[in-house]
Design a protein around this motif. Structure first.
Motif, PDB file in Angstrom:
ATOM      1  N   ARG A 107       0.814  -1.223   0.000  1.00 24.77           N
ATOM      2  CA  ARG A 107       0.000   0.000   0.000  1.00 24.77           C
ATOM      3  C   ARG A 107       0.847   1.273   0.000  1.00 24.77           C
ATOM      4  NH1 ARG A 107      -1.652  -1.380   5.934  1.00 24.77           N
ATOM      5  NH2 ARG A 107       0.050  -0.364   7.005  1.00 24.77           N
ATOM      6  N   PHE A 108       2.143   1.153   0.249  1.00 21.99           N
ATOM      7  CA  PHE A 108       3.034   2.305   0.269  1.00 21.99           C
ATOM      8  C   PHE A 108       3.710   2.561  -1.076  1.00 21.99           C
ATOM      9  CE2 PHE A 108       3.042   0.755   4.715  1.00 21.99           C
ATOM     10  CZ  PHE A 108       2.435   1.856   5.297  1.00 21.99           C
ATOM     11  N   GLY A 109       3.273   1.890  -2.113  1.00 21.22           N
ATOM     12  CA  GLY A 109       3.886   2.054  -3.429  1.00 21.22           C
ATOM     13  C   GLY A 109       5.175   1.265  -3.535  1.00 21.22           C
ATOM     14  N   VAL A 110       5.759   1.292  -4.711  1.00 21.15           N
ATOM     15  CA  VAL A 110       6.957   0.488  -4.970  1.00 21.15           C
ATOM     16  C   VAL A 110       8.128   0.954  -4.100  1.00 21.15           C
ATOM     17  CG1 VAL A 110       8.612  -0.244  -6.729  1.00 21.15           C
ATOM     18  CG2 VAL A 110       6.205   0.024  -7.323  1.00 21.15           C
ATOM     19  N   PHE A 111       8.419   2.256  -4.110  1.00 18.87           N
ATOM     20  CA  PHE A 111       9.538   2.779  -3.322  1.00 18.87           C
ATOM     21  C   PHE A 111       9.309   2.543  -1.828  1.00 18.87           C
ATOM     22  CE2 PHE A 111      11.427   6.170  -0.767  1.00 18.87           C
ATOM     23  CZ  PHE A 111      12.766   6.025  -1.100  1.00 18.87           C
ATOM     24  N   GLY A 112       8.137   2.926  -1.328  1.00 15.48           N
ATOM     25  CA  GLY A 112       7.828   2.783   0.099  1.00 15.48           C
ATOM     26  C   GLY A 112       7.841   1.339   0.554  1.00 15.48           C
ATOM     27  N   THR A 113       7.284   0.454  -0.269  1.00 18.03           N
ATOM     28  CA  THR A 113       7.278  -0.970   0.059  1.00 18.03           C
ATOM     29  C   THR A 113       8.704  -1.493   0.170  1.00 18.03           C
ATOM     30  OG1 THR A 113       5.162  -1.320  -1.011  1.00 18.03           O
ATOM     31  CG2 THR A 113       6.574  -3.262  -0.750  1.00 18.03           C
ATOM     32  N   THR A 114       9.526  -1.137  -0.813  1.00 16.60           N
ATOM     33  CA  THR A 114      10.917  -1.587  -0.813  1.00 16.60           C
ATOM     34  C   THR A 114      11.666  -1.017   0.380  1.00 16.60           C
ATOM     35  OG1 THR A 114      10.879  -1.709  -3.220  1.00 16.60           O
ATOM     36  CG2 THR A 114      13.043  -1.693  -2.171  1.00 16.60           C
ATOM     37  N   LEU A 115      11.498   0.268   0.637  1.00 12.64           N
ATOM     38  CA  LEU A 115      12.176   0.920   1.755  1.00 12.64           C
ATOM     39  C   LEU A 115      11.830   0.237   3.080  1.00 12.64           C
ATOM     40  CD1 LEU A 115      13.812   3.510   2.761  1.00 12.64           C
ATOM     41  CD2 LEU A 115      11.566   4.497   3.136  1.00 12.64           C
ATOM     42  N   LEU A 116      10.556   0.086   3.354  1.00 14.70           N
ATOM     43  CA  LEU A 116      10.134  -0.525   4.614  1.00 14.70           C
ATOM     44  C   LEU A 116      10.542  -1.994   4.711  1.00 14.70           C
ATOM     45  CD1 LEU A 116       6.600   1.061   4.986  1.00 14.70           C
ATOM     46  CD2 LEU A 116       8.580   1.455   6.463  1.00 14.70           C
ATOM     47  N   ALA A 117      10.302  -2.742   3.653  1.00 15.67           N
ATOM     48  CA  ALA A 117      10.616  -4.171   3.683  1.00 15.67           C
ATOM     49  C   ALA A 117      12.115  -4.402   3.857  1.00 15.67           C
ATOM     50  CB  ALA A 117      10.110  -4.848   2.411  1.00 15.67           C
ATOM     51  N   PHE A 118      12.937  -3.652   3.125  1.00 17.45           N
ATOM     52  CA  PHE A 118      14.390  -3.822   3.237  1.00 17.45           C
ATOM     53  C   PHE A 118      14.905  -3.372   4.589  1.00 17.45           C
ATOM     54  CE2 PHE A 118      15.172  -5.325  -0.880  1.00 17.45           C
ATOM     55  CZ  PHE A 118      16.481  -5.749  -0.892  1.00 17.45           C
ATOM     56  N   PHE A 119      14.415  -2.238   5.071  1.00 17.68           N
ATOM     57  CA  PHE A 119      14.883  -1.746   6.362  1.00 17.68           C
ATOM     58  C   PHE A 119      14.590  -2.767   7.455  1.00 17.68           C
ATOM     59  CE2 PHE A 119      14.601   0.520  10.369  1.00 17.68           C
ATOM     60  CZ  PHE A 119      15.788   1.227  10.362  1.00 17.68           C
ATOM     61  N   LEU A 120      13.372  -3.279   7.476  1.00 17.67           N
ATOM     62  CA  LEU A 120      13.002  -4.257   8.504  1.00 17.67           C
ATOM     63  C   LEU A 120      13.727  -5.588   8.331  1.00 17.67           C
ATOM     64  CD1 LEU A 120       9.188  -3.499   8.793  1.00 17.67           C
ATOM     65  CD2 LEU A 120      11.015  -2.852  10.390  1.00 17.67           C
TER      66      LEU A 120
END
Length: 191
Positions: free
Chosen positions: A98-111
């Motif tokens: 739901r956070f878009g491609v960039f947001g999804t990647t940012l959150l998923a990778f950070f976690l």
């Protein structure tokens, strides 16, 4: 310069077959938008590794050099063993669509990077080399070297990559760093 090269090489090798590289493959297949995925990986890695590098720099000020040498040496040897254990990817690591491609990647990778071997390696390398900026730059570059091809080339790279061999090479480098640190190699040169 050594801290940059070692940090880049060791993280690039350790990242092959790692859960975050598997996450890069999944995100690339799901979204098929390489630029925002690569930018998300870059932003997440900079944030995560800057934190890890700061912890490593803090450790060098809080612990005596002799104690730090033993902690780092043992940590590098533990990283060598950990690198030989294959990672498993959990689909829930990619659940932020739901956070878009960039947001999804940012959150998923950070976690996904929290407590991961490359984050722990960044702490140890920053403490070992007393070089926050070059270590963080090197570990970030290593992550990008391993993950950008995963995003751009996907399955074509995964099928040809000798993951077990790459893991053994990375483990060997960690082991050499561990033994060298325990033996005090480099102390005469200030690192």
């Amino acid at each position: 310069m050594e801290s940059l090269l070692v940090s880049t090489g060791i993280v690039a090798l350790a990242e092959i077959g790692d859960k975050t590289q598997l996450l890069a493959f999944i995100l690339a297949a799901k979204f098929r938008r390489p630029l925002p995925i690569c930018l998300g990986i870059l932003a997440a890695t900079i944030a995560n590794h800057a934190f890890a590098g700061a912890v490593g720099a803090w450790l060098t000020r809080m612990i005596t050099p002799e104690t730090l040498r033993w902690i780092l040496g043992i940590s590098f040897l533990a990283m060598a063993a950990w690198t030989l254990i294959p990672d498993k990817f959990d689909e829930k690591d990619a659940k932020f669509a739901r956070f878009g491609v960039f947001g999804t990647t940012l959150l998923a990778f950070f976690l996904a990077e929290m407590g991961d071997k490359t984050q722990v390696a960044t702490v140890a390398l920053a403490a070992r080399y007393h070089a926050f900026y070059t270590v963080v730059a090197g570990t970030t570059l290593g992550m990008m070297i391993a993950n950008v091809p995963a995003v751009l080339l996907g399955d074509r790279v995964a099928e040809r990559m000798p993951v077990a061999l790459v893991h053994r090479i990375a483990a060997g480098i960690f082991a050499v760093l561990g033994v060298a640190t325990l033996m005090g190699v480099g102390e005469a040169f200030g690192f």
